[in-house]
Design an enzyme around this catalytic site. Structure first.
Site, PDB file in Angstrom:
ATOM      1  N   ASN A   9       0.982  -1.242   0.021  1.00  0.00           N
ATOM      2  CA  ASN A   9      -0.074  -0.004  -0.030  1.00  0.00           C
ATOM      3  C   ASN A   9       0.907   1.291   0.054  1.00  0.00           C
ATOM      4  O   ASN A   9       1.661   1.708   1.061  1.00  0.00           O
ATOM      5  CB  ASN A   9      -0.910  -0.077   1.237  1.00  0.00           C
ATOM      6  CG  ASN A   9      -1.884   1.225   1.361  1.00  0.00           C
ATOM      7  OD1 ASN A   9      -1.733   2.011   0.539  1.00  0.00           O
ATOM      8  ND2 ASN A   9      -3.021   1.081   2.118  1.00  0.00           N
ATOM      9  N   ARG A  62      -2.418  -2.041  -3.471  1.00  0.00           N
ATOM     10  CA  ARG A  62      -3.613  -0.994  -3.382  1.00  0.00           C
ATOM     11  C   ARG A  62      -3.622   0.083  -4.177  1.00  0.00           C
ATOM     12  O   ARG A  62      -2.612   0.832  -4.368  1.00  0.00           O
ATOM     13  CB  ARG A  62      -3.802  -0.605  -1.946  1.00  0.00           C
ATOM     14  CG  ARG A  62      -4.766   0.279  -1.798  1.00  0.00           C
ATOM     15  CD  ARG A  62      -4.801   0.986  -0.538  1.00  0.00           C
ATOM     16  NE  ARG A  62      -6.123   2.028  -0.396  1.00  0.00           N
ATOM     17  CZ  ARG A  62      -6.106   3.266   0.153  1.00  0.00           C
ATOM     18  NH1 ARG A  62      -5.074   3.565   0.927  1.00  0.00           N
ATOM     19  NH2 ARG A  62      -7.269   3.745   0.168  1.00  0.00           N
ATOM     20  N   HIS A  71     -12.911   3.175  -0.413  1.00  0.00           N
ATOM     21  CA  HIS A  71     -13.223   1.957   0.481  1.00  0.00           C
ATOM     22  C   HIS A  71     -13.644   0.688  -0.035  1.00  0.00           C
ATOM     23  O   HIS A  71     -14.302  -0.213   0.700  1.00  0.00           O
ATOM     24  CB  HIS A  71     -14.060   2.580   1.908  1.00  0.00           C
ATOM     25  CG  HIS A  71     -13.538   3.387   2.647  1.00  0.00           C
ATOM     26  ND1 HIS A  71     -14.230   4.516   3.419  1.00  0.00           N
ATOM     27  CD2 HIS A  71     -12.321   3.585   3.129  1.00  0.00           C
ATOM     28  CE1 HIS A  71     -13.434   5.250   4.058  1.00  0.00           C
ATOM     29  NE2 HIS A  71     -12.354   4.736   4.020  1.00  0.00           N
ATOM     30  N   ARG A  98     -12.549  15.684   7.422  1.00  0.00           N
ATOM     31  CA  ARG A  98     -13.259  16.021   6.004  1.00  0.00           C
ATOM     32  C   ARG A  98     -14.975  16.432   6.377  1.00  0.00           C
ATOM     33  O   ARG A  98     -15.454  15.617   7.366  1.00  0.00           O
ATOM     34  CB  ARG A  98     -13.349  14.871   5.167  1.00  0.00           C
ATOM     35  CG  ARG A  98     -11.910  14.742   4.537  1.00  0.00           C
ATOM     36  CD  ARG A  98     -11.956  13.660   3.323  1.00  0.00           C
ATOM     37  NE  ARG A  98     -10.910  12.775   4.048  1.00  0.00           N
ATOM     38  CZ  ARG A  98     -10.977  11.286   3.655  1.00  0.00           C
ATOM     39  NH1 ARG A  98     -11.917  10.632   2.996  1.00  0.00           N
ATOM     40  NH2 ARG A  98      -9.997  10.681   4.123  1.00  0.00           N
ATOM     41  N   GLU A 131      -8.523  -4.649   4.919  1.00  0.00           N
ATOM     42  CA  GLU A 131      -8.132  -4.234   3.588  1.00  0.00           C
ATOM     43  C   GLU A 131      -6.969  -4.970   2.880  1.00  0.00           C
ATOM     44  O   GLU A 131      -7.344  -5.479   1.585  1.00  0.00           O
ATOM     45  CB  GLU A 131      -8.161  -2.841   3.379  1.00  0.00           C
ATOM     46  CG  GLU A 131      -9.438  -2.094   3.616  1.00  0.00           C
ATOM     47  CD  GLU A 131      -9.272  -0.558   3.808  1.00  0.00           C
ATOM     48  OE1 GLU A 131      -9.068  -0.078   4.984  1.00  0.00           O
ATOM     49  OE2 GLU A 131      -9.701   0.179   3.133  1.00  0.00           O
TER      50      GLU A 131
END
Ligand code: ADP
Length: 394
Positions: A7, A89, A178, A239, A381
């Site tokens: 990743n 990823r 996601h 955010r 993940e």
């Protein structure tokens, strides 16, 4: 079968090496501050911390050298031939990729063309892929996209009501992110409830620093809260999530903000942090009874999630499970309780004792009278990336 998952961020590279016979991770690590004065290296073998050290690492290519040195020196592998593949990823696959795919030159060109849509992430993902191509040209590389799971959304869900040319020419649409987490949560939910994932309707709540909710119908994403970028939707750590876009014109025209400042405001200074000055939910929960701004931050966070749950019930009709995952979803019984409170109209009722029980992995916390199972599933993940990589090789 052994699969290495990478990743790659702009200044960091996370890795995990999986044994996919047992789905276990036997080595994982993180290199941070690449190209800074002192890069930080940390890794563990079989979950046992082995090393934390500082070193200057000049780029992603050298970072990969460091990772392979770790794998070889610690005896985790003795040759690159032991790796069946490397799964990367990749944040943005645009409309090109609906599932994980083998890396080739065409893909790299496509990923480069998508850089304007993911300026922070895709360049770093490409760096990791290209560095590995140089280091080990014969090793199979697979890209697993955050966006791919949501490519099943119907056009009425992914289109904005903007002039159609903005979609046709500029590819402005909702993509969703996601994806690996929601896909993993779906599989684990199906296993937990002993059902087929492609027959299940679930609402998956990924509540971490970044947060998104996904409506999954018969195993496919039909809507999700993040959109053209990961800024849309839920309130997140820093955010804003959904806002009236006219606020941007107002700040620009009337308050003399530059576009750069507005970008930073919405992505880095808003959300929980913007409301109460803190983005760690643990601290916010600790302080909320003493300070109204912390209570307000939690209230806005929870309220927005409730609105999405209501909307996704309306879309799905039947919901076979409401599933909580990621840092806040997995660990905060308080937030789970607040979200589920007063949702009996949807057949949602919690069992306080089960909700508060400390459990490591998957567990349910619905009341026996709840029509909808309420679950906590620990997301992974990287394991999902490894599993999708394996699926592609078989
Ligand atoms: P990301 O991967 O998006 O950076 P995580 O999934 O690690 O985020 O989630 C981070 C969030 O989870 C933080 O807001 C953190 O405060 C929250 N969190 C972790 N543990 C707990 C807990 N026990 N109670 C409440 N919030 C928690």
């Amino acid at each position: 079968m052994r699969v290495l998952v990478l990743n790659s961020g702009s200044s960091s590279l996370k890795f995990k090496l999986f044994n996919l016979t047992t789905n276990s991770c036997f080595c994982s690590g993180l290199i941070e501050k690449i190209a800074e004065v002192q890069s930080l290296i940390s890794f563990s073998i079989h979950q046992e911390k082995k090393i934390d050290k500082k070193l200057f690492i000049k780029n992603h290519h050298d970072t990969l050298e460091v990772i392979f040195d770790i794998l070889f020196d610690s005896g985790v592998i003795v040759s690159l031939d032991e790796l069946s593949a490397v799964g990367h990823r990749v944040v943005h696959g645009g409309e090109y990729y609906t599932k994980a795919s083998i890396v080739d030159e065409v893909m790299i060109q496509r990923l480069k063309s998508l850089i304007p849509l993911a300026p922070l992430h895709n360049p770093a993902n490409i760096l990791g892929i290209e560095a590995l191509m140089k280091k080990a040209p014969h090793l199979k590389q697979v890209a697993v996209f955050d966006t791919a799971f949501h490519q099943s959304m119907p056009s009425k869900a992914y289109m904005y009501a903007l002039p159609i040319d903005l979609y046709k020419k500029d590819k402005i649409r909702r993509y969703g992110f996601h994806g690996s987490s929601h896909a993993y949560v779906l599989k684990q939910t199906a296993k937990f409830l002993n059902q087929n994932s492609d027959e299940m309707n679930i609402i998956s709540l990924h509540l971490g620093n970044g947060a998104s909710v996904c409506a999954i119908k018969e195993g496919l994403s039909v809507d999700t809260s993040m959109g053209f970028t990961p800024l849309e939707g839920l309130v997140m750590g820093t955010r804003s999530g959904d806002i009236d876009s006219a606020i941007i014109f107002y700040l620009y025209k009337e308050k003399a903000y530059t576009l750069e400042e507005i970008d930073i405001l919405l992505n880095q200074k808003s959300g929980l942090l913007g409301v109460c000055g803190e983005n760690d939910m643990r601290l916010i929960l600790d302080k909320k009874d003493k300070d109204k701004s912390f209570q307000l931050a939690v209230d806005i966070f929870v309220y927005r999630i409730k609105k999405y749950i209501g909307a996704y019930f309306a879309i799905l009709g039947r919901v076979d499970a409401l599933v909580f995952t990621a840092g806040i979803g997995e660990h905060s019984s308080k937030i789970r309780e607040m979200i589920c409170n007063d949702l009996e109209v949807f057949g949602i009722k919690t069992d306080a004792e089960k909700n508060n029980s400390k459990q490591e992995k998957e567990f349910s916390f619905h009341h026996t009278n709840s029509r909808v199972p309420l679950l906590v599933i620990k997301t992974d993940e990287e394991l999902e990336i490894a599993l999708q990589t394996k699926e592609l090789l078989l």
